[in-house]
Design a protein around this motif. Structure first.
Motif, short mmCIF file in Angstrom:
data_model
loop_
_atom_site.label_atom_id
_atom_site.label_comp_id
_atom_site.label_asym_id
_atom_site.label_seq_id
_atom_site.Cartn_x
_atom_site.Cartn_y
_atom_site.Cartn_z
N ALA A 1 0.78 -1.23 0.00
CA ALA A 1 0.00 0.00 0.00
C ALA A 1 0.82 1.29 0.00
O ALA A 1 1.88 1.38 0.59
CB ALA A 1 -0.93 0.01 1.22
N ALA A 2 0.29 2.19 -0.72
CA ALA A 2 0.66 3.60 -0.80
C ALA A 2 2.02 4.05 -0.29
O ALA A 2 2.12 4.99 0.47
CB ALA A 2 -0.41 4.44 -0.12
N ALA A 3 3.09 3.35 -0.70
CA ALA A 3 4.40 3.97 -0.51
C ALA A 3 4.47 5.11 -1.52
O ALA A 3 4.29 4.88 -2.71
CB ALA A 3 5.52 2.98 -0.74
N PRO A 4 4.72 6.29 -1.06
CA PRO A 4 4.56 7.46 -1.93
C PRO A 4 5.47 7.38 -3.15
O PRO A 4 6.67 7.26 -3.03
CB PRO A 4 4.98 8.63 -1.02
N GLY A 5 4.87 7.39 -4.31
CA GLY A 5 5.66 7.41 -5.54
C GLY A 5 6.03 6.03 -6.04
O GLY A 5 6.50 5.87 -7.15
N VAL A 6 5.87 5.01 -5.27
CA VAL A 6 6.21 3.67 -5.70
C VAL A 6 4.98 2.77 -5.58
O VAL A 6 4.97 1.77 -4.86
CB VAL A 6 7.37 3.08 -4.85
N ASP A 7 3.94 3.12 -6.22
CA ASP A 7 2.72 2.33 -6.16
C ASP A 7 2.75 1.22 -7.20
O ASP A 7 3.75 1.01 -7.87
CB ASP A 7 1.50 3.23 -6.34
N TRP A 8 1.67 0.52 -7.34
CA TRP A 8 1.62 -0.61 -8.28
C TRP A 8 1.81 -0.15 -9.71
O TRP A 8 2.28 -0.89 -10.56
CB TRP A 8 0.30 -1.34 -8.12
N ARG A 9 1.48 1.09 -9.94
CA ARG A 9 1.63 1.63 -11.29
C ARG A 9 3.11 1.63 -11.69
O ARG A 9 3.50 1.13 -12.74
CB ARG A 9 1.09 3.07 -11.33
N GLU A 10 3.90 2.19 -10.80
CA GLU A 10 5.35 2.21 -11.04
C GLU A 10 5.91 0.79 -11.16
O GLU A 10 6.79 0.53 -11.97
CB GLU A 10 6.05 2.95 -9.89
N ASP A 11 5.39 -0.08 -10.32
CA ASP A 11 5.87 -1.46 -10.35
C ASP A 11 5.61 -2.12 -11.69
O ASP A 11 6.49 -2.78 -12.26
CB ASP A 11 5.19 -2.28 -9.24
N ARG A 12 4.39 -1.95 -12.18
CA ARG A 12 4.06 -2.51 -13.48
C ARG A 12 5.02 -1.99 -14.54
O ARG A 12 5.58 -2.75 -15.33
CB ARG A 12 2.62 -2.12 -13.89
N ARG A 13 5.19 -0.70 -14.52
CA ARG A 13 6.05 -0.08 -15.53
C ARG A 13 7.48 -0.61 -15.43
O ARG A 13 8.11 -0.96 -16.42
CB ARG A 13 6.05 1.45 -15.34
N ARG A 14 7.93 -0.71 -14.21
CA ARG A 14 9.28 -1.19 -13.98
C ARG A 14 9.47 -2.61 -14.48
O ARG A 14 10.47 -2.95 -15.12
CB ARG A 14 9.56 -1.12 -12.47
N SER A 15 8.50 -3.47 -14.19
CA SER A 15 8.65 -4.86 -14.61
C SER A 15 8.52 -4.98 -16.11
O SER A 15 9.15 -5.84 -16.73
CB SER A 15 7.62 -5.75 -13.89
N ALA A 16 7.72 -4.12 -16.71
CA ALA A 16 7.62 -4.15 -18.18
C ALA A 16 8.96 -3.73 -18.80
O ALA A 16 9.43 -4.35 -19.75
CB ALA A 16 6.51 -3.21 -18.64
#
Lengths: 207, 207
Positions: free
Chosen positions: A4-19
């Motif tokens: 949950a809601a670590a500022p700036g490192v949400d699931w959105r960033e994670d998805r992008r990073r893994s892609a």
DNA sequence: GTCTATAGCTGGATAGAC
DNA sequence: GTCTATCCAGCTATAGAC
């Protein structure tokens, strides 16, 4: 889940990073097969199961991909070289260091070329990626200093010996061990001529 | 003038030969500027003052041009390394040998890459061109043997040291002398650990 | 973000007139 | 042998619909 809601490192960033990482992984697979310079964005996209324009959703340019690969390679180099055990015995430690270095280079020639040779025409690593590489090389220096080698000329001679062995092995006996077998000889030669300074004063208990 | 009717080598052949050499010369000028892999037949033709199809009147393919360059580089290497003076003193001869080698490599990095690294994707030298290179490397071996170094492992270690110094110099301090300065140190290290066998018995009159 | 479609360019190599 | 003209393949990168 509980990400949950670590500022700036949400699931959105994670998805992008893994892609991004998936694309870079596909790039590694391709360069190991076709050579570093042979990488094309078409092949890359196909291998990654996407289309060419999608690649541009994650990387600004082809060089940006090389840059990501460079940064990853530098991290891997640091990790690989940090995995070698330190015994305090100069000879065995130097042999281990050199063997580990050679193993890293030879296990992925394209990675070696990207990281240590300047073979891609328009590419230069970004400051960020280059920082990782510098950190890795610093570590080599620190480890040698711990063995009593502090003269910068010695360090340069040491790296020259290492890259020379690796380079000859890769260029003139790929898949073999003609130069790898010389690692112990090389270390003995190095040690005989440049005996390490007396014990580096293992006085670091206090602190 | 008096070049008359040498069978098979008339003025026709001469013209053709010199035209080929002009093209190769233009190719060298380009790769020194744009990098070895950056050579394009368009640029080459323009530089040589002809058009692209004309290039094909003299060379079957781009790789044929690389091959001609390779052969020329090997010849130059042999000539350059043969120019070094032999005194019989191991240290000064080894220093001279290594300095000469480094000078050759550094004075033309593209040539160094073509000759000693395998960096052009689809290119492999023809048997003919490769023969020149082998001859040149044989000469290195002979000269080292004359100094009392005959163990093949020693030769490999020697070449590794040489390429390592050159490679580091080119990759990490282009235009400088950070690794070139270490040549004497390297030779001393080599000599200290592997003293040459006693005078190679200059007794070879008999036979 | 992901696609289809394509622009825009550069590469090696060739056809055919002269 | 040399040219003009061109083919065709490959590349990076972008436009625009969805």
């Amino acid at each position: 889940m509980v990400k949950a809601a670590a500022p700036g490192v949400d699931w959105r960033e994670d998805r992008r990073r893994s892609a991004r990482e998936a694309i870079v992984a596909a790039a590694w697979a391709l360069v190991e097969q076709d050579g570093l310079a042979g990488l094309s964005l078409r092949d890359l996209a196909q291998r990654a199961g996407i289309t060419t324009p999608t690649v541009y959703a994650y990387f600004d340019s082809k060089n940006a991909i090389y840059d990501a690969m460079f940064g990853q390679a530098a991290e891997q180099f640091l990790a690989h070289m940090s995995a070698v055990e330190v015994t305090g015995n100069a000879r065995s430690d130097l042999v281990a260091e050199l063997s580990q270095f050679a193993e890293f280079c030879i296990s992925n020639v394209a990675r070696y070329q990207l990281l240590f040779q300047r073979t891609i025409p328009g590419f230069a690593p970004s400051a960020d990626s280059y920082g990782h590489a510098v950190a890795a090389l610093d570590r080599v220096q620190v480890r040698l200093a711990a063995l009593g080698f502090t003269d910068p000329r010695l360090l340069d001679l040491w790296t020259a010996m290492g890259t020379g062995l690796v380079d000859q092995q890769i260029s003139n006996d790929p898949g073999g061990d003609r130069w790898l077998r010389l690692i112990e000889d090389a270390v003995d030669m190095f040690l005989a001529h440049f005996p390490p300074e007396p014990p580096p004063k293992r006085k670091r208990a206090k602190r």
